[in-house]
Scaffold this active site. Structure first.
Site, PDB file in Angstrom:
ATOM      1  N   GLU A   1       0.835  -1.194   0.000  1.00  0.00           N
ATOM      2  CA  GLU A   1       0.000   0.000   0.000  1.00  0.00           C
ATOM      3  C   GLU A   1       0.874   1.250   0.000  1.00  0.00           C
ATOM      4  O   GLU A   1       1.690   1.445   0.899  1.00  0.00           O
ATOM      5  CB  GLU A   1      -0.894  -0.022   1.253  1.00  0.00           C
ATOM      6  CG  GLU A   1      -1.630   1.275   1.510  1.00  0.00           C
ATOM      7  CD  GLU A   1      -2.375   1.263   2.852  1.00  0.00           C
ATOM      8  OE1 GLU A   1      -2.300   0.240   3.563  1.00  0.00           O
ATOM      9  OE2 GLU A   1      -3.005   2.282   3.162  1.00  0.00           O
TER      10      GLU A   1
ATOM     11  N   ASP B   1      -1.102  -1.056   5.669  1.00  0.00           N
ATOM     12  CA  ASP B   1      -0.946  -0.434   6.988  1.00  0.00           C
ATOM     13  C   ASP B   1      -1.919  -1.031   8.003  1.00  0.00           C
ATOM     14  O   ASP B   1      -2.977  -1.528   7.640  1.00  0.00           O
ATOM     15  CB  ASP B   1      -1.224   1.075   6.895  1.00  0.00           C
ATOM     16  CG  ASP B   1      -0.123   1.795   6.136  1.00  0.00           C
ATOM     17  OD1 ASP B   1       0.974   1.220   6.023  1.00  0.00           O
ATOM     18  OD2 ASP B   1      -0.367   2.924   5.666  1.00  0.00           O
TER      19      ASP B   1
ATOM     20  N   ASP C   1      -4.127   0.222   9.806  1.00  0.00           N
ATOM     21  CA  ASP C   1      -5.179   1.176  10.161  1.00  0.00           C
ATOM     22  C   ASP C   1      -6.420   0.890   9.315  1.00  0.00           C
ATOM     23  O   ASP C   1      -6.459  -0.070   8.549  1.00  0.00           O
ATOM     24  CB  ASP C   1      -4.676   2.620   9.978  1.00  0.00           C
ATOM     25  CG  ASP C   1      -4.255   2.890   8.531  1.00  0.00           C
ATOM     26  OD1 ASP C   1      -4.529   2.013   7.664  1.00  0.00           O
ATOM     27  OD2 ASP C   1      -3.666   3.940   8.270  1.00  0.00           O
TER      28      ASP C   1
ATOM     29  N   ASP D   1      -7.784   2.439   6.733  1.00  0.00           N
ATOM     30  CA  ASP D   1      -7.553   2.464   5.286  1.00  0.00           C
ATOM     31  C   ASP D   1      -6.869   1.185   4.821  1.00  0.00           C
ATOM     32  O   ASP D   1      -7.215   0.613   3.795  1.00  0.00           O
ATOM     33  CB  ASP D   1      -6.670   3.660   4.901  1.00  0.00           C
ATOM     34  CG  ASP D   1      -7.521   4.912   4.702  1.00  0.00           C
ATOM     35  OD1 ASP D   1      -8.763   4.772   4.721  1.00  0.00           O
ATOM     36  OD2 ASP D   1      -6.943   5.996   4.537  1.00  0.00           O
TER      37      ASP D   1
END
Ligand code: 0RA
Length: 635
Positions: free
Chosen positions: A426, A499, A501, A503
């Site tokens: 990503e 990641d 998180d 997103d």
């Protein structure tokens, strides 16, 4: 077996003892395992007998109870197993059913024995593997009882009080000498009973758990049509009621139901004798060709497609389709390694002709529904044509294969795919770190910029044209869908690295959806993985620890209590240096990878529909419920 039990037995019963002995010596041969699955199989086996009685038209209620001591009772309101002595042998029909392997269908006339499970072993196996079992028969105005211990009757059938009812009640306690434990799982049983209730419309099946005071009742007037309604409950549908078709050809009972939604994927489940045939088989093949046949015939006849225009393809009529094909037949042949493919060749033409005829009739009688469905199929055909053109265009523009590789792909030098890995990373900055940190001999990196297209909501031409997805497909060399070729796979490990998180988890879900819908074999063959970057770094003096879960963090903090600590949270891959990324997440000697598996295809399909479909609420609920759990993601 104890001496005293043996002594009660005469020569004609030796065969029964042999059979019981055989089952107890090799339970795995009859019920698969003596673990959890085998235990649940015992319970199902009795339910299947009652379902058979329901299919014969004599029973509409089945009640299962799990008692506090892990005994199980199955009650039905059928005719009751016959208690008369059989003319051919010296024992009662009941005793024969309870002690002879495969005795069921031989007694009392044509019992339609079609719902047998994977093994179809019947009550005698349950009896042999139970430390005790009690049968109560309500029949001919009386109640009859007989008890068994480890498969052997402890006495004659006793007629006790009078009763106007009919039916069979069997209570058994699985034998702890045989089974690892007797822990029945309420939810697992619920799921199977719900499925059986869908597959046998009009039959009420309930489950009561006296250990936990839970209770559930399943009853579906619409049978498999209710099932399709449920599968589509989070989607916009083309016609409000599913199409339901049924027929009996020779001795095969055929039921099919279908409904279109606004998605671009197909989800057809097939069943034979209430067994989910995950690998399809002759019934599914027959159903599919009937669909194409019936829709094309209707379209041509009613000038929805001109004579000069090409037919709808199988793909065109399957997009957005949710369907179930269920057949019941006297002698099912289950094939394949997991016995989940229906073999019987005659079923193909039986299903094909029955579904073609009945579906054509439905279309004639429901012109507005027919038009709505065919319009949807024509739209699909248009998108397919547009996708083909887009593909041709791309091919012309970029020319030779080698030069079509995405520019941002950092290749590895090793050529043997079995030892190569591709990281899908990503973001450009993490991609940069990964490129620097990797072992360039066998690790390739493809940075992905921004959001991946949600393939659940996009038509095929959009998917083909999407740059990031194209980059992935060309990097893997496999192509997709019908053109997918696993033997061309350039990297045997494909690793999603996002990641830690919201997103990141969204991008991961979008990527998983893409692989699930368009390269499922790559998942099935175990090529898809999820990288596990650390969540924290804890420094303690000169030492540092990488922490991968909240639990691990708690444990470590406890362990280091009293020391001066520095705890740093890592949200993004970009926060790590190339060296850190290598040692925590990419070095095969120290990293952890999660392999992506699709355990239960229907559940996974549902999860994706819910996660990626249009309805926002179920999606939010699901993501919240699993937010803590994404590290153990098993789709
Ligand atoms: C053989 C013959 C008949 C009924 C059954 C078996 C039967 C078996 C089971 C097992 C669980 N529940 C059941 N209910 C019925 C019918 C004989 C007759 O009355 O004609």
């Amino acid at each position: 077996m104890e001496e005293s039990e043996l002594n009660q037995y005469t020569a004609e019963n030796i065969q029964i003892l042999d059979e019981i002995e055989a089952v107890r010596l090799r339970p795995g041969m009859y019920i698969g395992t003596t673990g959890r699955e085998g235990l649940h199989h015992l319970l199902y086996e009795l339910v299947y007998n009652s379902v058979d009685e329901a299919m014969a038209g004599f029973c509409d209620q089945i009640e299962v109870t799990i008692h506090k001591d892990n005994g199980v009772t199955v009650v039905d309101n059928g005719r009751g197993i016959p208690t008369e002595t059989m003319s051919t042998a010296n024992i009662t029909a009941l005793e024969a059913v309870m002690t002879h392997l495969h005795a069921g269908a031989k007694f009392g006339g044509p019992v339609y024995n079609t719902s047998s499970g994977l093994h179809g072993v019947g009550a005698s196996v349950v009896n042999a593997l139970s430390s005790w079992l009690q049968v109560e028969i309500r029949r001919q105005g009386k109640i009859y009882r007989q008890d068994y211990r480890r498969g052997i009757p402890t006495g004659e059938i006793q007629a006790t009080e009078d009763s106007p009812d009919t039916g069979t009640t069997i209570t058994f306690l699985a034998d702890e000498e045989i089974f690892e434990n007797l822990d029945y799982d309420f939810d697992t049983i619920c799921q199977r009973l719900r499925e059986l209730a869908f597959l046998n419309k009009g039959v009420q099946i309930s489950l009561k758990d006296e250990r936990t005071y839970q209770e559930k009742t399943f009853y579906f007037e619409g049978g498999i049509a209710s099932f399709v309604n449920r599968l589509n409950r989070n989607r916009a549908v083309i016609c409000p009621s599913p199409i339901y078709l049924s027929a009996t050809v020779d001795s095969t009972i055929i039921e099919a139901t279908l409904q279109y939604n606004d998605s671009f994927t197909e989800s057809t489940s097939s069943f034979a004798n209430c067994v989910n045939t995950r690998d399809g088989g002759s019934h599914l093949t027959g159903f599919r060709s009937a669909l194409t046949h019936a829709f094309n015939d209707y379209s041509k006849k009613n000038k929805l497609i001109k004579d000069t225009e090409p037919n709808l393809t199988g793909d065109d009529v399957r997009q957005g389709l949710v369907a179930i094909i269920s057949v019941k037949l006297p002698k099912p042949q289950f094939e394949g390694q997991t016995k989940t493919k229906l073999g019987n060749p005659e079923v193909r033409s039986q299903v094909e002709s029955a579904v073609t005829d009945n579906l054509s009739l439905y279309l004639e009688q429901h012109p507005s529904e027919a038009r709505a469905i065919i319009n949807k199929c024509l739209l699909t055909a248009k998108a397919r044509e547009a996708a083909r053109k887009a593909r041709d265009l791309v091919f012309k523009r970029t020319g030779l294969e080698a030069s079509t590789l995405p520019g941002k792909l950092a290749e590895c030098s090793e050529k043997n795919p079995a030892s190569c890995e591709l990281y899908l990373v990503e973001g450009d900055s993490a991609g940069g770190s990964a490129k620097q940190g990797r072992d360039r001999r066998f690790q390739a990196i493809l940075p992905l910029r921004g959001k991946i297209l949600n393939v659940e909501k996009a038509p095929k031409d959009k998917i083909v044209a999407h740059e990031e997805l194209r980059a992935i497909v060309t990097a893997l060399r496999t192509n997709t869908d019908e053109q997918f070729d696993l033997s061309k796979l350039r990297y045997h490990l494909v690793i999603i690295m996002t990641d830690a998180d919201v997103d990141g988890s969204h991008i991961r879900t979008l990527l998983l959806t893409f692989f699930y819908r368009h390269m499922i074999e790559a998942i099935n063959q175990g090529h898809l993985f999820i990288a596990q970057p650390p969540l924290y770094r804890i420094r303690c003096g000169k030492k540092q620890f990488w922490i991968y879960s909240e639990q691990e963090k708690e444990d470590k903090l406890k362990e280091l209590e009293g020391n001066k600590l520095e705890v740093q949270r890592y949200k993004g891959l970009g926060e790590m240096s190339p060296e850190q990324l290598w040692s925590t997440t990419m070095n095969p000697a120290t990293r952890t990878l999660l392999q992506v598996k699709v355990e239960d295809a229907i559940a996974a399909d549902q999860a994706f529909r819910m996660l990626m479909g249009n309805e926002v609420l179920p999606r939010r609920n699901f993501i919240q419920a699993h937010a803590q759990n994404v590290r153990n993601l098993d789709i």
